[in-house]
Design an enzyme around this catalytic site. Structure first.
Site, PDB file in Angstrom:
ATOM      1  CG  PHE A 129      -1.977   0.992   1.235  1.00  0.00           C
ATOM      2  CD1 PHE A 129      -3.149   0.785   0.523  1.00  0.00           C
ATOM      3  CD2 PHE A 129      -1.828   2.174   1.939  1.00  0.00           C
ATOM      4  CE1 PHE A 129      -4.153   1.733   0.524  1.00  0.00           C
ATOM      5  CE2 PHE A 129      -2.839   3.130   1.940  1.00  0.00           C
ATOM      6  CZ  PHE A 129      -4.001   2.907   1.237  1.00  0.00           C
ATOM      7  CG  ASP A 198      -0.044  -2.300   7.314  1.00  0.00           C
ATOM      8  OD1 ASP A 198      -1.137  -2.632   7.817  1.00  0.00           O
ATOM      9  OD2 ASP A 198       0.163  -1.173   6.821  1.00  0.00           O
ATOM     10  CE1 TYR A 223      -9.418   3.046   6.621  1.00  0.00           C
ATOM     11  CE2 TYR A 223      -8.473   4.255   8.460  1.00  0.00           C
ATOM     12  CZ  TYR A 223      -8.400   3.806   7.158  1.00  0.00           C
ATOM     13  OH  TYR A 223      -7.309   4.118   6.395  1.00  0.00           O
ATOM     14  CE  LYS A 224      -7.822  -0.090   4.958  1.00  0.00           C
ATOM     15  NZ  LYS A 224      -6.385  -0.122   4.704  1.00  0.00           N
ATOM     16  NE  ARG A 385      -9.935  -2.776  -2.878  1.00  0.00           N
ATOM     17  CZ  ARG A 385      -9.417  -2.116  -1.850  1.00  0.00           C
ATOM     18  NH1 ARG A 385      -8.274  -2.500  -1.317  1.00  0.00           N
ATOM     19  NH2 ARG A 385     -10.016  -1.049  -1.365  1.00  0.00           N
TER      20      ARG A 385
HETATM   21  C1  LIG Z   1      -5.753   1.047   4.571  1.00  0.00           C
HETATM   22  C2  LIG Z   1      -4.286   0.935   4.716  1.00  0.00           C
HETATM   23  C3  LIG Z   1      -3.549   1.954   5.325  1.00  0.00           C
HETATM   24  C4  LIG Z   1      -4.242   3.201   5.756  1.00  0.00           C
HETATM   25  O1  LIG Z   1      -3.398   4.092   6.390  1.00  0.00           O
HETATM   26  P1  LIG Z   1      -3.994   5.423   7.034  1.00  0.00           P
HETATM   27  O2  LIG Z   1      -2.887   5.996   7.791  1.00  0.00           O
HETATM   28  O3  LIG Z   1      -5.185   5.034   7.835  1.00  0.00           O
HETATM   29  O4  LIG Z   1      -4.443   6.308   5.913  1.00  0.00           O
HETATM   30  C5  LIG Z   1      -2.186   1.769   5.488  1.00  0.00           C
HETATM   31  N1  LIG Z   1      -1.582   0.639   5.061  1.00  0.00           N
HETATM   32  C6  LIG Z   1      -2.274  -0.359   4.458  1.00  0.00           C
HETATM   33  C7  LIG Z   1      -1.571  -1.592   4.020  1.00  0.00           C
HETATM   34  C8  LIG Z   1      -3.638  -0.230   4.254  1.00  0.00           C
HETATM   35  O5  LIG Z   1      -4.321  -1.194   3.655  1.00  0.00           O
END
Ligand SMILES: *Cc1c(COP(=O)(O)O)cnc(C)c1O
Length: 426
Positions: A129, A198, A223-224, A385
């Site tokens: 990401f 992560d 939030y996921k 997705r």
């Molecule tokens: C959703 C996601 C994030 C989100 O990071 P924020 O700091 O909340 O914007 C980070 N890393 C991964 C791998 C994600 O899927």
């Protein structure tokens, strides 16, 4: 042939079916984007009103103690811990994933500099990401490290004597492919490197065993799949071997041993509390608790193991139905079929420029919410997705989602001009 009746039968015999009632979803909407923003627990509205009108409105500053605002990061961290195979007092819910990654990567780099000063490479996946890569890039610049990016199949060969830290996302956000946490961690350690995970697409979606794998640091998203609400605080975990070796770089007063002593010098708090920085977003933290209540309710029904079994059944069904119904319409599969290599989402592919974005928009117009991710340069394939949250998605919904997908493709509905308009957030 799988039939609609088969799917209805599976809902009727689903031991987790009752959990759906904990969530507020618009009637008729098939929400396959819980991997990006989880659905709202019904209890969240009342909890928000209570925090705002009673705890803030009536009790004001007393609520730091009286309502337990002050230790919310630790209490919520302790509730997240069993979902990720962490121990008590090893996790805090705080800040964003990006900021937490900055803290733990800094810690990992500092430890590596002390223990193995000649190692100067931070390794990750090119398709990680972007924020993870951006944070790593900034830190590497500041710390004199080199950020090396490889494809997943090149990771093993890149574990060499220059490597200080391996940072990976457990379940890939674009493809849904999952790493074997135990074996990758063991390989990183055998090569003399630290391992940072992560868990943004893992926590609450797949069982995770950080302590069992012997990982060093982890971060994840609120939030996921944890359903904490938009912008919910994230979490971080530090292996107790490392917790007190280092002050994390954002050494703010909430990570101080005695914040209300107001001394001019910084003394880090014992344990993972030192990974807090400043005053926490209390309303958001309070709502994250409502999301975690869903997992508490799942516990007597089999907990994460049952959720995982259902998630695999949902994603297997989606793949099988897409193949049964949409064959010949130019869709491929980016997500591994092998259960051990799959998270809780399914990513279909489409040749770049062949309307993947418009197909997703046409589905959304029909009340089937998934999302679109642009192709990477390597494959030229765009991604459609679909996330399957086993807490609230049912088997009949999977059937209906695929039926809508078939209609959108077969009628050429996706070619209508209104579905080509791209907005700021995709
Ligand atoms: C959703 C996601 C994030 C989100 O990071 P924020 O700091 O909340 O914007 C980070 N890393 C991964 C791998 C994600 O899927």
């Amino acid at each position: 042939m799988i039939t609609l009746q088969d799917c209805q039968q599976r809902d009727a015999s689903d031991p987790l079916r009752s959990l759906r009632d904990l969530f507020s979803l618009p009637p008729g909407l098939i929400y396959l984007d819980g991997n990006s923003l989880g659905a709202m627990p019904k209890s969240a509205a009342a909890r928000a009103a209570q925090v705002v009108t009673q705890e803030w409105g009536q009790d004001l500053i007393q609520s730091w103690n009286k309502a337990g605002w002050f230790d919310l990061p630790q209490r919520l961290g302790n509730r997240i811990a069993p979902l990720i195979g962490a121990g008590q007092d090893q996790v805090v819910a705080t800040d964003s994933t990006s900021i937490n990654l900055y803290k733990v990567l800094s810690a990992a780099i500092t430890i590596a500099k002390q223990d193995a000063p000649l190692r100067r490479v931070l390794l990750s996946e090119r398709s990680n990401f972007p924020t993870d890569l951006y944070i790593a890039e900034g830190l590497c610049q500041a710390q004199g490290f080199t950020l090396k990016l490889v494809e997943p199949e090149e990771i093993a060969a890149a574990l060499d004597s220059d490597l200080a830290v391996l940072m990976l996302t457990h379940v890939n956000y674009r493809t849904g492919a999952m790493h074997d946490m135990a074996s990758v961690t063991a390989a990183a350690h055998a090569a003399g490197a630290l391992m940072v995970w992560d868990l943004a697409h893992s926590a609450g979606a797949v069982p995770v065993d950080l302590l069992g794998a012997g990982a060093d640091f982890a971060v994840g998203c609120g939030y996921k799949y944890l359903n904490g609400g938009p912008g919910a605080p994230a979490f971080l975990w530090v292996n107790p071997l490392h917790t007190e070796r280092f002050w994390q770089p954002l050494s703010g007063w909430w990570g101080h041993a005695a914040p209300f002593a107001f001394t001019p010098d910084y003394q880090p708090a014992p344990g993972v509390t030192r990974y807090l920085c400043g005053t926490q977003p209390v309303v958001s933290l309070s709502l994250l608790a409502c999301g975690l209540d869903g997992f508490a309710a799942a516990e007597p029904l089999g907990g994460m193991a049952a959720l995982r079994a259902k998630s695999l059944a949902l994603t297997d069904l989606f793949i099988a139905l897409v193949e049964q119904r949409c064959e010949g319409y130019g869709l491929g599969l980016a997500t591994p079929r092998e259960h051990a290599k799959r998270g809780s989402q399914v990513c279909l592919t489409r040749e770049h420029g062949q309307g993947a974005f418009a197909i997703v928009q046409a589905l959304i117009a029909r009340g089937v919410v998934g999302d679109f991710r642009a192709g990477d340069g390597a494959t030229h394939k765009d991604i459609l997705r679909f996330g399957f949250t086993p807490l609230y998605i049912g088997f009949e919904e999977v059937w209906n989602a695929v039926e809508h997908l078939y209609q959108v493709l077969a009628n050429g509905e996706w070619q209508r001009p209104e579905f080509k308009q791209q907005q700021a957030v995709t």
